[in-house]
Design a protein around this motif. Structure first.
Motif, mmCIF file in Angstrom:
data_model
loop_
_atom_site.group_PDB
_atom_site.id
_atom_site.type_symbol
_atom_site.label_atom_id
_atom_site.label_comp_id
_atom_site.label_asym_id
_atom_site.label_seq_id
_atom_site.Cartn_x
_atom_site.Cartn_y
_atom_site.Cartn_z
ATOM 1 N N LEU A 110 52.884 25.069 43.631
ATOM 2 C CA LEU A 110 52.908 23.665 43.212
ATOM 3 C C LEU A 110 51.870 23.327 42.150
ATOM 4 O O LEU A 110 52.089 22.425 41.325
ATOM 5 N N GLN A 111 50.741 24.025 42.114
ATOM 6 C CA GLN A 111 49.660 23.602 41.223
ATOM 7 C C GLN A 111 50.001 23.720 39.735
ATOM 8 O O GLN A 111 49.800 22.759 38.980
ATOM 9 N N PRO A 112 50.519 24.861 39.234
ATOM 10 C CA PRO A 112 50.874 24.896 37.813
ATOM 11 C C PRO A 112 51.977 23.906 37.468
ATOM 12 O O PRO A 112 52.005 23.361 36.363
ATOM 13 N N ALA A 113 52.873 23.659 38.414
ATOM 14 C CA ALA A 113 53.978 22.733 38.161
ATOM 15 C C ALA A 113 53.493 21.311 37.952
ATOM 16 O O ALA A 113 54.132 20.528 37.248
ATOM 17 N N THR A 114 52.348 20.942 38.546
ATOM 18 C CA THR A 114 51.843 19.582 38.345
ATOM 19 C C THR A 114 51.483 19.340 36.884
ATOM 20 O O THR A 114 51.563 18.208 36.405
ATOM 21 N N LEU A 115 51.088 20.383 36.169
ATOM 22 C CA LEU A 115 50.815 20.261 34.739
ATOM 23 C C LEU A 115 52.064 20.524 33.908
ATOM 24 O O LEU A 115 52.280 19.890 32.872
ATOM 25 N N VAL A 364 47.264 22.600 27.697
ATOM 26 C CA VAL A 364 48.646 22.212 28.007
ATOM 27 C C VAL A 364 49.391 21.772 26.758
ATOM 28 O O VAL A 364 50.556 22.124 26.554
ATOM 29 N N ARG A 365 48.734 21.022 25.889
ATOM 30 C CA ARG A 365 49.407 20.514 24.692
ATOM 31 C C ARG A 365 49.850 21.627 23.767
ATOM 32 O O ARG A 365 50.919 21.561 23.155
ATOM 33 N N ARG A 366 49.036 22.660 23.633
ATOM 34 C CA ARG A 366 49.349 23.732 22.685
ATOM 35 C C ARG A 366 50.386 24.711 23.221
ATOM 36 O O ARG A 366 50.864 25.551 22.478
ATOM 37 N N ALA A 367 50.711 24.629 24.497
ATOM 38 C CA ALA A 367 51.712 25.536 25.059
ATOM 39 C C ALA A 367 53.113 25.078 24.670
ATOM 40 O O ALA A 367 53.412 23.885 24.668
ATOM 41 N N GLU A 368 53.968 26.033 24.335
ATOM 42 C CA GLU A 368 55.367 25.694 24.138
ATOM 43 C C GLU A 368 55.961 25.257 25.465
ATOM 44 O O GLU A 368 55.470 25.606 26.537
ATOM 45 N N LEU A 369 57.045 24.500 25.383
ATOM 46 C CA LEU A 369 57.666 23.996 26.607
ATOM 47 C C LEU A 369 58.103 25.132 27.525
ATOM 48 O O LEU A 369 58.050 25.007 28.748
ATOM 49 N N THR A 370 58.523 26.238 26.944
ATOM 50 C CA THR A 370 58.977 27.359 27.752
ATOM 51 C C THR A 370 57.845 28.152 28.375
ATOM 52 O O THR A 370 58.084 29.087 29.135
ATOM 53 N N ALA A 371 56.595 27.811 28.046
ATOM 54 C CA ALA A 371 55.438 28.484 28.641
ATOM 55 C C ALA A 371 54.469 27.480 29.265
ATOM 56 O O ALA A 371 53.310 27.802 29.507
ATOM 57 N N ALA A 372 54.961 26.270 29.556
ATOM 58 C CA ALA A 372 54.089 25.229 30.108
ATOM 59 C C ALA A 372 53.552 25.621 31.475
ATOM 60 O O ALA A 372 52.413 25.323 31.822
ATOM 61 N N GLY A 373 54.371 26.298 32.278
ATOM 62 C CA GLY A 373 53.930 26.719 33.603
ATOM 63 C C GLY A 373 52.822 27.746 33.540
ATOM 64 O O GLY A 373 51.859 27.691 34.313
ATOM 65 N N VAL A 374 52.947 28.705 32.621
ATOM 66 C CA VAL A 374 51.890 29.711 32.451
ATOM 67 C C VAL A 374 50.592 29.042 32.015
ATOM 68 O O VAL A 374 49.509 29.369 32.515
ATOM 69 N N ALA A 375 50.688 28.080 31.086
ATOM 70 C CA ALA A 375 49.493 27.358 30.643
ATOM 71 C C ALA A 375 48.844 26.619 31.811
ATOM 72 O O ALA A 375 47.619 26.656 31.985
ATOM 73 N N GLY A 376 49.680 25.966 32.635
ATOM 74 C CA GLY A 376 49.145 25.292 33.810
ATOM 75 C C GLY A 376 48.519 26.262 34.791
ATOM 76 O O GLY A 376 47.481 25.976 35.391
#
Length: 452
Positions: A110-115, A364-376
């Motif tokens: 759940l934690q990366p998904a919150t971002l 988070v802002r610099r991550a592409e949408l397809t890698a938002a979870g990894v950034a989080g």
């Protein structure tokens, strides 16, 4: 998922995790007496959870990128709540430890998904304020957690502490589970990379949080696994951490700053607990009252950060916040009276709240949408590793005296100030911002439509 719902779920998930950690710390003495557990067993109720969470956060973020952030958030919340309820009925400390491992798995989901949900729901130029709201909520949870946990443990027993988050987890989990069926992304999972990273982080956390005769061999395992992981990622066709995420200079610098400031903060708080209770003779409640300015300033500084980001940019905002935190540590190293203690804690809170929003915004802002979870996942990993490092270092330095330990913690934060030079200045992200803002028209994160 619309923006308001995404923000509500993000805040709920972050608060649930923050409360779990703070209320458990207060309830552990009661748990030990009730279950006739040893000190080591009680310590493992926290360590087991931390090991699992730290080792799985990045992989869990990748799962969200592939199968949908909303789906991972729902699964994480429902599983976290179910595990919490099961711990409340646990017949012995062995069951508590085992169920805390299970809870850690769902906490990692759940934690990366919150971002990730926020990155999907908000355009990059409007991310700062929802991140500030999330940070303020975490600060409030950290401030009220000990009070709530103490009240529950005193009047209802330690089991009530674990029932606290069951209903919110169920409600928000079911809300996130409903709605549109999430799309599935072709993002690779890189299972060998996930395993290598898990071994690296779990070994590091174990060596630092449970030091002993086996510390050096465990650290060696962590280093070797880390080197192999880096080599694997460079050669993998679909690496666990895409080069565009961690390879960007600002992201790496922001993660380094988050590790440093969280290490400095938690190391300082660890030492200051002993200073207040043993050095100044205060009881636990009086000690908690002395530290209230930290929570107040963390809650207050977070909403101010978006304004500072627009006016100064991430470089100056993050650098100033990190310097404030270092100054707070130095003030506390010589503080004895109520005014000096309050000033030191206030500086810590203002600095940490500012850095939390500004540095997370960069990641988070610099991550592409397809890698938002990894950034989080990377951001959450930094905030899990930092405190472990800080407390371990502070413990080792206590023999030299509390003032030395506090000064070293302040120096750790000060050493991170130059890293802020790698962060973007005001207006330097204009082109990247325009590119990111157009992303929702051509690419949508699985399971999390970008438009409200």
């Amino acid at each position: 998922m619309n923006r308001r719902l995404a923000l509500a779920c993000s805040v709920a998930g972050a608060v649930l995790v923050a409360l779990d950690g703070t209320v458990l710390t207060v309830a552990q003495p009661s748990l030990q007496r009730s279950l006739h557990a040893s000190f080591t067993e009680v310590q493992w109720t926290s360590t087991a959870y931390l090991l699992v969470v730290a080792s799985l956060l990045v992989f869990a973020g990748r799962l969200g990128d592939r199968y949908g952030q909303r789906r991972m958030f729902a699964l994480g919340m429902l599983g976290f709540g179910a595990a919490s309820a099961a711990i409340g009925f646990a017949p012995g400390v062995g069951w508590v430890i085992g169920l805390r491992v299970v809870q850690g798995v769902f906490g990692a989901l759940l934690q990366p998904a919150t971002l990730g949900m926020l990155r999907s729901a908000y355009p990059p130029d409007r991310l700062a304020m929802p991140l500030a709201v999330r940070t303020s909520a975490i600060g409030l949870a950290a401030a009220t957690g000990p009070l709530v946990g103490g009240a529950l443990a005193t009047w209802l027993g330690w089991r009530a502490v674990f029932f606290l988050g069951v209903l919110p987890a169920l409600v928000f989990g079911l809300v996130a589970l409903g709605g549109e069926a999430p799309r599935v992304s072709p993002a690779g999972l890189d299972l060998p990379g996930a395993l290598l990273l898990a071994v690296t982080l779990a070994s590091l956390v174990h060596a630092l949080s449970a030091p002993g005769a086996a510390t050096l061999p465990v650290l060696v395992v962590s280093v070797v696994a880390g080197v192999v992981f880096v080599r694997h990622e460079r050669r993998a066709a679909r690496p666990l951490v895409p080069p565009g995420v961690i390879g960007a200079g600002p992201v790496g610098a922001a993660l380094g700053i988050l590790v440093a400031v969280s290490a400095a903060l938690f190391g300082t708080l660890f030492v200051e607990t002993y200073v207040l209770q043993r050095g100044l003779g205060l009881d636990p409640f009086e000690s908690a009252v002395r530290s209230v300015p930290l929570a107040v300033m963390m809650i207050a500084s977070a909403p101010c950060c978006p304004v500072l980001l627009r006016r100064w940019g991430a470089r100056w905002t993050t650098g100033a916040g990190t310097a404030l935190l270092a100054l707070g540590g130095l003030v506390l190293s010589r503080a004895t009276g109520a005014l000096s203690l309050g000033t030191g804690f206030a500086l810590l809170g203002a600095g940490f709240g500012t850095v939390m929003v500004a540095a997370t915004h960069v990641v988070v802002r610099r991550a592409e949408l397809t890698a938002a979870g990894v950034a989080g996942g990377l951001q959450q990993t930094a905030l899990n590793i930092g405190p472990v490092v800080g407390v371990a270092a502070a413990t080792a330095l206590m023999g030299a005296g509390s003032r030395v330990a506090l000064c070293v913690c302040a120096a750790v934060a000060a050493a991170a100030v130059p890293l802020a030079r790698a962060l973007p200045q005001r207006g330097s992200d204009g082109r990247a911002l325009d590119d990111d803002a157009r992303e929702p028209d051509v690419r949508v994160l699985p399971g999390d439509p970008a438009r409200p």
